[in-house]
Design an enzyme around this catalytic site. Structure first.
Site, PDB file in Angstrom:
ATOM      1  N   ASP A 157      24.357  59.973  59.756  1.00 50.17           N
ATOM      2  CA  ASP A 157      25.170  61.035  60.366  1.00 50.17           C
ATOM      3  C   ASP A 157      24.317  62.103  61.034  1.00 50.17           C
ATOM      4  O   ASP A 157      24.792  63.211  61.279  1.00 50.17           O
ATOM      5  CB  ASP A 157      26.061  61.696  59.304  1.00 50.17           C
ATOM      6  CG  ASP A 157      25.265  62.566  58.344  1.00 50.17           C
ATOM      7  OD1 ASP A 157      24.200  62.095  57.871  1.00 50.17           O
ATOM      8  OD2 ASP A 157      25.682  63.703  58.071  1.00 50.17           O
ATOM      9  N   ASP A 175      23.357  61.563  52.150  1.00 51.80           N
ATOM     10  CA  ASP A 175      24.144  62.785  52.334  1.00 51.80           C
ATOM     11  C   ASP A 175      24.870  62.757  53.674  1.00 51.80           C
ATOM     12  O   ASP A 175      24.237  62.632  54.722  1.00 51.80           O
ATOM     13  CB  ASP A 175      23.231  64.016  52.281  1.00 51.80           C
ATOM     14  CG  ASP A 175      22.498  64.143  50.965  1.00 51.80           C
ATOM     15  OD1 ASP A 175      23.051  64.753  50.045  1.00 51.80           O
ATOM     16  OD2 ASP A 175      21.369  63.611  50.863  1.00 51.80           O
ATOM     17  N   ASP A 213      22.028  56.053  55.208  1.00 56.20           N
ATOM     18  CA  ASP A 213      21.670  57.400  54.798  1.00 56.20           C
ATOM     19  C   ASP A 213      22.582  57.761  53.623  1.00 56.20           C
ATOM     20  O   ASP A 213      23.602  57.110  53.393  1.00 56.20           O
ATOM     21  CB  ASP A 213      21.871  58.340  55.988  1.00 56.20           C
ATOM     22  CG  ASP A 213      21.647  59.787  55.640  1.00 56.20           C
ATOM     23  OD1 ASP A 213      20.616  60.100  55.012  1.00 56.20           O
ATOM     24  OD2 ASP A 213      22.515  60.612  55.970  1.00 56.20           O
TER      25      ASP A 213
END
Length: 235
Positions: A174, A18, A16
């Protein structure tokens, strides 16, 4: 750091963006607070906005204005936020500490790596070279496949572009959606505690690994690869 017993040795690691590779929350938050300032409202505290950063416009506008998709005024705010963010997306954004060393270690180990993000390509494409990620082996944005995570299609597209079977890919994120997408794609999943993580405790996401730093991830990759080599020699 939680380690399962035996998992396939990776040939590629997909990330991922961001909150995983890059700390983009300062610029995401600044864009939404600009919208508040334009309306004569005080800024929303950064401590409130940061945990929502991985959810993009939905998270930022929800935290700053209390609006959700479908609510009156949401779409206008979303489009204005997009325009403002595009102008200022790389003012304060940077890679998390240890990420540069992590990616170098992955490359030195002969593994590929790429990015699979829900961020639209209009932001992903110009941002990556500005924060030092232009050398990714593949980049799949939120609008590349017509599906967004937690759908597995973007992750499967990333594996296809790298030419590596999904079973030999790890996915690192996250957000709970990242782990759901990774499981659905048949990949080993890593929840990164160094990211934004949102309101749901990462230990409940069901990830194969829960790691605290990029350095932990690099060490885990090396440990799993070495264990796989030892098993091959013993076979």
């Amino acid at each position: 750091m939680t380690l399962p017993t035996v998992l396939p040795a990776p040939r590629a690691v997909l990330f991922d963006l961001d909150g995983t590779l890059a700390d983009t929350a300062p610029d995401l938050a600044a864009a939404v607070n600009w919208l508040r300032t334009e309306r004569g409202l005080p800024p929303t505290p950064y401590s409130v906005l940061r945990p929502t950063a991985s959810a993009g416009a939905r998270g930022m506008i929800g935290a700053a204005f209390g609006l959700a998709p479908g609510d009156d005024g949401y779409e206008e705010l979303r489009m204005q936020w997009f325009d403002r963010y595009q102008e200022t997306m790389a003012v304060h954004s940077s890679l998390f500490g240890g990420v540069t060393e992590l990616l170098l270690g992955i490359e030195q180990a002969g593994m590929a790596w790429g990015i699979v993000t829900n961020k639209p390509a209009r932001f992903t494409d110009p941002l990556l070279p500005q924060i030092g990620l232009s050398h990714a082996g593949c980049v799949v944005s939120g609008d590349t496949t017509g599906f967004a995570k937690p759908h597995p299609a973007p992750l499967l597209e990333g594996a296809r572009r790298l030419g590596i079977d999904p079973a030999h890919c790890w996915y690192v994120g996250d957000d709970k959606r990242d782990i759901e997408a990774g499981h659905a794609a048949g990949m080993v999943t890593v929840a990164c505690n160094w990211g934004y993580c949102g309101a749901i405790e990462p230990s409940t996401w069901g990830a194969d690994y829960l790691l605290d730093t990029p350095t932990d991830l690099l060490q885990t990759l090396r440990t799993v690869v070495e264990a796989a080599r030892m098993a091959e020699r013993a076979a």
